[in-house]
Every structure is written in structure tokens, then in C-alpha cells.
Design an enzyme around this catalytic site. Structure first.
Site, mmCIF file in Angstrom:
data_model
loop_
_atom_site.group_PDB
_atom_site.id
_atom_site.type_symbol
_atom_site.label_atom_id
_atom_site.label_comp_id
_atom_site.label_asym_id
_atom_site.label_seq_id
_atom_site.Cartn_x
_atom_site.Cartn_y
_atom_site.Cartn_z
ATOM 1 N N HIS A 290 0.813 -1.214 0.000
ATOM 2 C CA HIS A 290 0.000 0.000 0.000
ATOM 3 C C HIS A 290 0.852 1.271 0.000
ATOM 4 C CE1 HIS A 290 -3.801 -2.082 1.855
ATOM 5 N NE2 HIS A 290 -3.521 -2.504 0.638
ATOM 6 N N HIS B 218 -7.711 -0.348 2.840
ATOM 7 C CA HIS B 218 -6.933 -0.629 1.637
ATOM 8 C C HIS B 218 -7.034 0.556 0.674
ATOM 9 C CE1 HIS B 218 -6.522 -4.973 2.763
ATOM 10 N NE2 HIS B 218 -7.395 -4.500 3.635
HETATM 11 C C1 LIG Z 1 -0.183 -7.252 -4.466
HETATM 12 C C2 LIG Z 1 -1.109 -6.122 -4.136
HETATM 13 C C3 LIG Z 1 -2.243 -6.369 -3.357
HETATM 14 C C4 LIG Z 1 -3.108 -5.333 -3.044
HETATM 15 N N1 LIG Z 1 -4.294 -5.611 -2.425
HETATM 16 C C5 LIG Z 1 -5.238 -4.647 -2.338
HETATM 17 C C6 LIG Z 1 -6.554 -4.948 -1.938
HETATM 18 O O1 LIG Z 1 -6.907 -6.117 -1.700
HETATM 19 N N2 LIG Z 1 -7.447 -3.927 -1.837
HETATM 20 C C7 LIG Z 1 -7.107 -2.639 -2.109
HETATM 21 O O2 LIG Z 1 -7.951 -1.747 -1.982
HETATM 22 N N3 LIG Z 1 -5.858 -2.332 -2.518
HETATM 23 C C8 LIG Z 1 -4.943 -3.307 -2.665
HETATM 24 N N4 LIG Z 1 -3.711 -3.002 -3.165
HETATM 25 C C9 LIG Z 1 -3.393 -1.594 -3.438
HETATM 26 C C10 LIG Z 1 -4.087 -1.014 -4.662
HETATM 27 O O3 LIG Z 1 -4.253 -2.000 -5.659
HETATM 28 C C11 LIG Z 1 -3.253 0.134 -5.181
HETATM 29 O O4 LIG Z 1 -3.061 1.057 -4.129
HETATM 30 C C12 LIG Z 1 -3.901 0.876 -6.356
HETATM 31 O O5 LIG Z 1 -4.157 -0.035 -7.404
HETATM 32 C C13 LIG Z 1 -2.984 1.988 -6.819
HETATM 33 O O6 LIG Z 1 -3.500 2.610 -7.962
HETATM 34 P P1 LIG Z 1 -2.608 3.643 -8.782
HETATM 35 O O7 LIG Z 1 -3.456 4.131 -9.887
HETATM 36 O O8 LIG Z 1 -2.054 4.621 -7.818
HETATM 37 O O9 LIG Z 1 -1.364 2.816 -9.317
HETATM 38 P P2 LIG Z 1 -1.329 1.493 -10.221
HETATM 39 O O10 LIG Z 1 -2.661 0.823 -10.222
HETATM 40 O O11 LIG Z 1 -0.170 0.698 -9.795
HETATM 41 O O12 LIG Z 1 -1.134 2.046 -11.697
HETATM 42 C C14 LIG Z 1 0.049 2.572 -12.224
HETATM 43 C C15 LIG Z 1 0.098 2.186 -13.695
HETATM 44 O O13 LIG Z 1 1.066 2.980 -14.371
HETATM 45 C C16 LIG Z 1 1.853 2.160 -15.209
HETATM 46 N N5 LIG Z 1 3.143 2.844 -15.343
HETATM 47 C C17 LIG Z 1 4.032 3.109 -14.356
HETATM 48 N N6 LIG Z 1 5.081 3.799 -14.841
HETATM 49 C C18 LIG Z 1 4.862 3.984 -16.160
HETATM 50 C C19 LIG Z 1 5.572 4.629 -17.197
HETATM 51 N N7 LIG Z 1 6.739 5.256 -16.953
HETATM 52 N N8 LIG Z 1 5.067 4.605 -18.450
HETATM 53 C C20 LIG Z 1 3.876 4.000 -18.714
HETATM 54 N N9 LIG Z 1 3.145 3.375 -17.751
HETATM 55 C C21 LIG Z 1 3.635 3.374 -16.491
HETATM 56 C C22 LIG Z 1 1.924 0.852 -14.459
HETATM 57 O O14 LIG Z 1 2.286 -0.218 -15.305
HETATM 58 C C23 LIG Z 1 0.504 0.736 -13.908
HETATM 59 O O15 LIG Z 1 -0.367 0.128 -14.814
HETATM 60 C C24 LIG Z 1 -2.809 -4.013 -3.468
HETATM 61 C C25 LIG Z 1 -1.677 -3.769 -4.240
HETATM 62 C C26 LIG Z 1 -0.842 -4.807 -4.594
HETATM 63 C C27 LIG Z 1 0.356 -4.533 -5.449
#
Ligand SMILES: Cc1cc2nc3c(=O)[nH]c(=O)nc-3n(C[C@H](O)[C@H](O)[C@H](O)COP(=O)(O)OP(=O)(O)OC[C@H]3O[C@@H](n4cnc5c(N)ncnc54)[C@H](O)[C@@H]3O)c2cc1C
Ligand SMILES: *[C@@H]1O[C@H](CO)[C@@H](O)[C@H](O)[C@H]1NC(C)=O
Ligand SMILES: *[C@@H]1O[C@H](CO)[C@@H](O)[C@H](O)[C@H]1NC(C)=O
Ligand SMILES: *[C@@H]1O[C@H](CO)[C@@H](O)[C@H](O)[C@H]1NC(C)=O
Length: 612
Positions: A546, A589
Site C-alpha cells: 500500500h 486498503h
Molecule cells: C499485491 C497487491 C495487493 C493489493 N491488495 C489490495 C486490496 O486487496 N485492496 C485494495 O484496496 N488495494 C490493494 N492493493 C493496493 C491497490 O491495488 C493500489 O493502491 C492501487 O491499485 C494503486 O493505484 P494507482 O493508480 O495509484 O497505481 P497502479 O494501479 O499501480 O497504476 C500505475 C500504472 O502505471 C503504469 N506505469 C508506471 N510507470 C509507467 C511509465 N513510466 N510509463 C507508462 N506506464 C507506467 C503501471 O504499469 C501501472 O499500470 C494491493 C496492491 C498490490 C500490489
């Protein structure tokens, strides 16, 4: 008459065959992917993009109103909402590839971490936590595919505590109090939970349901919690503190990533273009006007430049967003100067890294789960129920206030994970535990019958940071969680362990002879002494996947990176929309709060351009 009979017989046979073909397909898929995961070698850099990065030519890719970096939780929601405006043109750039039938099986979530769907990060060696891991490095899974981390996560749906957002507001963020953000939580969801209508949304893109059926152990958890005077709550409703049934981002048992829930409904729109297998290497910022004008990216071994006529929006997640900002000259001046990156804006990017340390306790009981073969599990899954639909096998959730104060914000979350743990074969790779610990654990636990209690520290005092390794986008950034550097964090986790011990002493758990299993480490301390518990926690606790806070939202006073409109302080036409902007921790979460941030950002942008 005769004709009718044959037709229906014929249909019946076809049905049976297609059903068994599907089952065979899943059996093959599961066998193949789970085997591959045990051997898969995680990358240590973005080498797959090297040819593109080193290419001599930069081709022009044209112009769009909005360029969004990252199609993760936030990026998928934002691209869908912005493309509702026909006049907007949007380019969504994603480093990873597509989802598939395997990553959509919630219970097999762990295996995705050992595949190309994960970036492959580890923390730098730690001083205060992850001491039982190889080279003292914690694992840092991050989704690298459409849907981002929501495509590989544990599908647990929780919004946190109302007061968490009031705290955001108190920091100076107008429009982010609990009552301000509630409509955005409701907007995204299609809730199948029998909750209070004032809190829950229906008809949104994102399905929330209970994974079913419960194992009998769930009732032991409920009864035990009641004995400890915990109320039974709908934790995303009015009252969060108490014991509860897990709510999940699944639809008919299948994962609802934000790519499945949102992007699949918008990808066909002619004003939205999605490029996968594309790494954004730099946000281009004009040094004179300090305005973002576009991005550079590489895809299929070629280098491109694209113009953004309205905005560049960085949604690359809490690890990659600070990396990309720093590579583009937005970050701490001294660090960037050392790497000879021209500084555009001196901001505390990458600092304030917040995590949720998590400790697993193993419990043996007399309960023996029924034996169900893979074939039957798949049939159940295809019908929307059963063990495969449960992320991390979790059924019970407790939000507990271990401190005797009146703040009404939980300090600890308890997750009850029910046996059998079908992912036991990946257990050895999951936490990067060193050989000593793994051997000890494998000798002790029986994944087929032990219950796992996870204790999550919700509001750590410690802070970590993300910083660059070099000025090259090929190198991974450095991740320093610095968890448990504050003694108070260890002490609160110890309160969590004591809570689980109390739970096991309730009539409901004594009835099944539930006992904590001793892990054969820290044997130089007296078992159940404070020192013993601290030793266990510092060795075994891991990051809870997280990370957030690395481009925190707040006033432009040197402590924050973006303002309450999510625009980067001192840089024009550049916004950050993802979990990086959380200024302080959430009592739950992170996925739902991230989606809320993206929903709100879309409205902020639409308002700015007079479409709302
Ligand atoms: C293993 C795991 C279990 C989890 N379990 C839960 C859960 O059960 N419940 C819950 O609520 N949360 C959970 N989380 C947390 C939650 O999923 C994340 O906090 C949330 O998805 C974050 O969203 P985001 O948009 O910030 O980043 P992300 O969803 O990580 O998105 C970032 C995206 O940007 C892309 N990217 C990065 N850098 C570049 C670049 N330079 N060029 C092009 N693309 C790029 C990546 O490939 C990715 O697709 C979990 C996370 C993980 C990893
Ligand atoms: C839980 O409590 C109820 C009500 O007292 C009781 O009927 C039930 O048998 C208990 N179940 C378990 C598993 O303890
Ligand atoms: C905790 O709070 C309750 C109610 O305010 C009080 O009666 C009790 O003495 C407190 N206990 C401790 C250990 O401080
Ligand atoms: C209860 O569990 C303990 C430890 O696993 C075991 O030694 C004991 O025999 C069990 N008792 C019963 C009644 O099953």
C-alpha cells in the site's frame, strides 16, 4: 414432436461439451501459470525498453488534449471519465500489456507477482523491518498491465475511515473532507452489499459483492469478536470499527480491476487512444514558462514525442510517479543536481512514503476444511462462487482501535484468511523470507488447515522515500520503506498481536482448539515477552503493498508536491492523479480511495474546462 426432442437433446450435448472444454482450458491455464511462477525470474531494470530508449531518432506522435501516463486504477478511471466529453482527445500510455483469464481469478492473485504482470521491485536493504528477508529486502509488487495494481491485488474493497479524509482537509485541502469525497466513492460503485443507502452507490461501473459461501470459521470470528465486545458492522457504512464480512471487487466471482470495470466500457470511443507496452520516459516541461507540453515515450523499440495541448496527467502509481517526475526535473533540488538532471521545480517528490506494515500469524485448529478438487473449484468459479473467488482467502475483517482514546479511528486491521490456502506452493517466494525462516515456517505450518491472521498497522508514524538510482529511465528507482523506524509503530503492532491472542481465548475459538503456532525464530527471547514479539515483527512483518504519499497533496509550503486541484506546485499543465497524492494514511486498503481521487480529478478537470 420428434424434431423438438432431437433439437433439445442436441443442445444439451453441446452445452455439456462446451462446459467441459472451458473447465479443461482453465485447468491447463492454472497448471501452466502456477508452474511458470515458481521459476519466473523477475527483471531488475526496464531493460525491455532499452533499444527504444537508446534509439537515435525521435518520431512525432502528434497531439492530444490530455496525455495520461499509466492505465492503472487511477488512469483507467480518469481516461474513461474524460473521454465522456466528445470534444476532448486523450492518449493513455501503459507500460504493461493486457489482462487475461488467469489474473482475473482472485484466489490466484499471488502468482501474478511472479510474471511479467509485476514490475519486479524490491526495497533497498532495510534497517528496522524485513530483517528476515533475503538481504533484508522487502518485496514491492506493483501491477504492470492495464488496470495496474488493481489487476493483481487482493480485491478487498474498503474506503477507510471518514476521519482520514477530514484530516486531508485539515492539512489545507479544500474539497477533500469526508463529506466532500463520499459522493465520489458512491459514484464509481455498483454495490451488491446490503448497506445504508446514504453511503452506498448503485449503478456505477465497479461491482462490489461478498465472495461466497462463507466457511464455518467465519462464524467463529464473528462470535469471538462479539465476545470481545466488538460490534458487527458494514465497514464501508456509517461505523467502521468492529468485525465484518469482507467486501470484494468481484463480479460473479471474477476480478473487477479498474481496466475491466471502467476501461473496457470506454476503449472503443474514438476520442480515446490506448497504447500498451509503452514506457513514458520523461514529461517535457518548458524551462521558461514552466509548463508541461507533452511526454517522451518508447514503444516497440522506437522513441516518440507527443504533444499535450491541455495537460499531462501522471498516474503511474506511488513508486513510478515520483520516479518519472524526478527524471523530468521535478523533485528535491540537491538529489537531482547530484544526478545532473536540470531542476524545473524544487519539490519534496518521493518523500513522505507511507506504507501499511503487515504481520501474519499462523493458527492451528481442529477445523478441517473440505477437500475439493481443482476441477470442482473451477466449476464453482465459473458459476460465481467458491474458494477461487476469494482474494487471499480472506473472509473476515476487523477494524480495531487498540488505543484507549476517543479518536474513533482504528489503529489495526485484522484479516482472517481461511484454509485451505491453494497458493501454498508460491508461499516460499511471496515474502522473500531467508532460507532459515522459510525452512522453519514450512516445517511448522500446514497450509491445508491453518488459519492465517494478518495484522495491519494502519497509521504508521515512520516515513520512507523513493529516490533515483540514476538519471536513466532504464534503471529502477530506489525504494526505502524505512518501516518500524519509530518504536511506537512496533508497539501498536504488538497491541495487534495481543488482540489476536485475546480472540483465540474466546469461547468461539477455544471451541475449535485454536492455538497460535510458534515460529522457530527469535528463540533467544522468552516466548510472549515484549522483546520476543518485537523480534518477530521486525523479522517477519512486510510491506502491505500500500505505498502512497510520494507526491503528497497540500499547500505550497515546501512540504507538499501538488495542491488541492492535484496540479503540481509551480508547474503548469501538469497534474498527478493516483495514490501518490495521499497526504496521510488511510484506515483501510488503497484501491477504493485511489478510484475516488480519480473520479474527483475528472470532475475538477471538466469544471475547469466548463463542461460541468
Ligand atoms: C499485491 C497487491 C495487493 C493489493 N491488495 C489490495 C486490496 O486487496 N485492496 C485494495 O484496496 N488495494 C490493494 N492493493 C493496493 C491497490 O491495488 C493500489 O493502491 C492501487 O491499485 C494503486 O493505484 P494507482 O493508480 O495509484 O497505481 P497502479 O494501479 O499501480 O497504476 C500505475 C500504472 O502505471 C503504469 N506505469 C508506471 N510507470 C509507467 C511509465 N513510466 N510509463 C507508462 N506506464 C507506467 C503501471 O504499469 C501501472 O499500470 C494491493 C496492491 C498490490 C500490489
Ligand atoms: C455463534 O453464536 C451463535 C449464537 O450464540 C450460536 O448459535 C452459534 O452456534 C455460534 N457459532 C460458532 C461457530 O461459534
Ligand atoms: C480506557 O477508557 C475507559 C473509558 O474512557 C476508562 O474507563 C478506562 O479506565 C481506560 N483504561 C485505561 C487502561 O486507560
Ligand atoms: C489442541 O491443540 C493442541 C495443539 O495443536 C494439541 O496438542 C491438543 O491435542 C489439541 N486438543 C484437542 C482436544 O484436540
Amino acid at each position: 414432436m420428434n424434431f423438438l426432442l432431437t433439437t433439445s437433446l442436441y443442445l444439451f450435448t453441446v452445452n455439456l461439451i462446451s462446459c467441459s472444454i472451458t473447465t479443461q482450458y482453465y485447468q491447463h491455464l492454472i497448471n501452466q501459470r502456477t508452474k511458470e511462477a515458481l521459476r519466473y525470474k523477475l527483471p531488475t531494470s526496464n531493460n525491455e525498453f532499452k533499444l527504444g530508449v537508446e534509439s537515435e531518432n525521435t518520431e512525432e506522435y502528434g497531439e492530444f488534449d490530455f496525455v495520461i501516463v499509466g492505465a492503472g486504477s487511477a488512469g483507467s478511471v480518469l481516461a474513461t471519465r474524460l473521454s465522456e466529453i466528445d470534444d476532448f482527445t486523450i492518449l493513455l500510455l501503459e507500460a504493461g500489456g493486457e489482462e487475461d483469464d488467469f489474473n482475473q481469478i482472485p484466489a490466484l492473485w499471488l502468482y501474478n507477482q511472479f510474471s511479467e504482470k509485476n514490475w519486479g521491485y524490491y526495497s533497498i536493504p532495510q534497517k528496522h523491518s524485513c530483517l528476515g528477508m533475503n538481504n533484508r529486502q522487502c518485496v514491492v509488487p506493483r501491477g504492470k498491465l492495464l488496470g495496474g495494481s488493481s489487476s493483481i491485488n487482493g480485491v478487498m474493497y474498503s474506503r477507510g475511515n471518514c476521519k482520514d479524509y477530514d484530516k486531508w482537509y485539515q492539512i489545507g485541502n479544500r474539497g477533500w473532507s469526508c463529506k466532500d469525497v463520499l459522493p465520489y466513492f458512491k459514484k464509481s460503485e455498483n454495490s451488491q452489499i446490503s448497506g445504508d443507502e446514504n453511503y452506498r452507490g448503485k449503478g456505477g461501473f465497479w461491482n462490489i459483492e461478498y465472495p461466497l459461501p462463507d466457511s464455518p470459521l467465519y462464524q467463529n470470528f464473528v462470535n469471538g469478536s462479539l465476545e470481545l465486545k466488538q460490534p458487527i458492522v458494514e465497514y464501508n457504512g456509517k461505523n467502521q470499527i468492529g468485525a465484518s464480512h469482507l467486501q470484494s471487487n468481484i463480479k460473479h466471482g471474477r476480478r473487477q480491476s479498474l481496466a475491466t470495470a471502467f476501461l473496457d466500457n470506454s476503449r472503443h470511443r474514438s476520442n480515446l487512444k490506448v497504447l500498451t507496452k509503452t514506457l513514458v520516459t520523461k514529461v517535457v516541461i518548458d524551462p521558461q514558462s514552466k509548463k508541461a507540453t507533452g511526454v517522451e515515450f518508447v514503444t516497440r523499440n522506437k522513441k516518440f514525442h507527443v504533444r499535450a495541448t491541455k495537460e499531462v496527467i501522471v498516474s503511474a502509481g506511488a513508486v513510478n510517479t515520483p520516479q518519472l517526475l524526478m527524471l523530468s526535473g521535478v523533485g528535491p533540488k540537491d538529489e537531482l543536481s547530484k544526478l545532473e538532471i536540470p531542476v524545473v521545480a524544487d519539490l519534496p517528490v518521493g518523500k513522505n512514503l507511507i506504507e501499511h506494515p503487515i504481520l501474519g500469524l499462523m493458527v492451528r485448529s481442529d477445523y478441517t476444511p473440505p477437500k475439493i478438487g481443482l476441477n470442482e473449484l473451477i466449476q464453482q468459479y465459473l458459476n460465481g462462487f467458491g474458494a477461487l473467488t476469494k482474494g487471499a482467502n480472506v473472509e473476515g475483517v476487523g477494524y480495531i482501535q487498540t488505543k484507549n482514546d476517543s479518536s474513533e479511528v482504528p489503529t489495526i486491521e485484522i484479516l482472517v484468511s481461511i484454509p485451505p490456502h491453494i497458493d501454498s506452493s508460491i508461499f516460499q517466494r511471496q515474502f522473500n523470507y531467508n532460507k532459515n525462516i522459510i525452512d522453519g515456517l514450512l516445517d511448522t505450518i500446514d497450509p491445508q488447515r491453518d488459519i492465517f491472521f494478518y495484522i495491519v498497522l494502519l497509521h504508521q508514524k515512520s516515513r520512507g522515500r523513493i529516490f533515483l538510482n540514476s538519471g536513466s529511465p532504464i534503471d529502477f528507482p530506489n525504494i526505502d520503506f524505512n518501516m518500524l523506524s519509530e518504536q511506537e509503530d512496533v508497539d501498536t503492532l504488538i497491541e495487534g498481536v495481543k488482540y489476536v491472542q485475546k480472540l483465540l481465548k474466546t469461547h468461539a475459538f477455544r471451541k475449535i482448539n485454536a492455538t497460535l503456532l510458534e515460529v522457530p525464530i527469535c528463540t533467544n527471547f522468552k516466548i510472549s515477552s515484549k522483546e520476543y514479539m518485537e523480534c518477530l515483527i521486525r523479522n517477519l512483518a512486510n510491506s502491505g503493498s500500500h505505498p502512497c504519499g510520494t507526491a503528497a497533496m497540500g499547500p505550497n509550503n515546501g512540504n507538499f508536491v501538488v495542491g488541492d486541484t492535484l496540479e503540481v506546485h509551480g508547474v503548469g499543465n501538469l497534474r498527478v492523479v493516483d495514490a501518490s497524492i495521499f497526504p496521510s494514511s488511510i484506515s483501510g486498503h488503497l484501491n477504493a480511495p485511489t478510484v475516488m481521487v480519480a473520479e474527483k480529478a475528472a470532475d475538477l478537470i471538466k469544471k475547469e474546462h466548463k463542461y460541468l
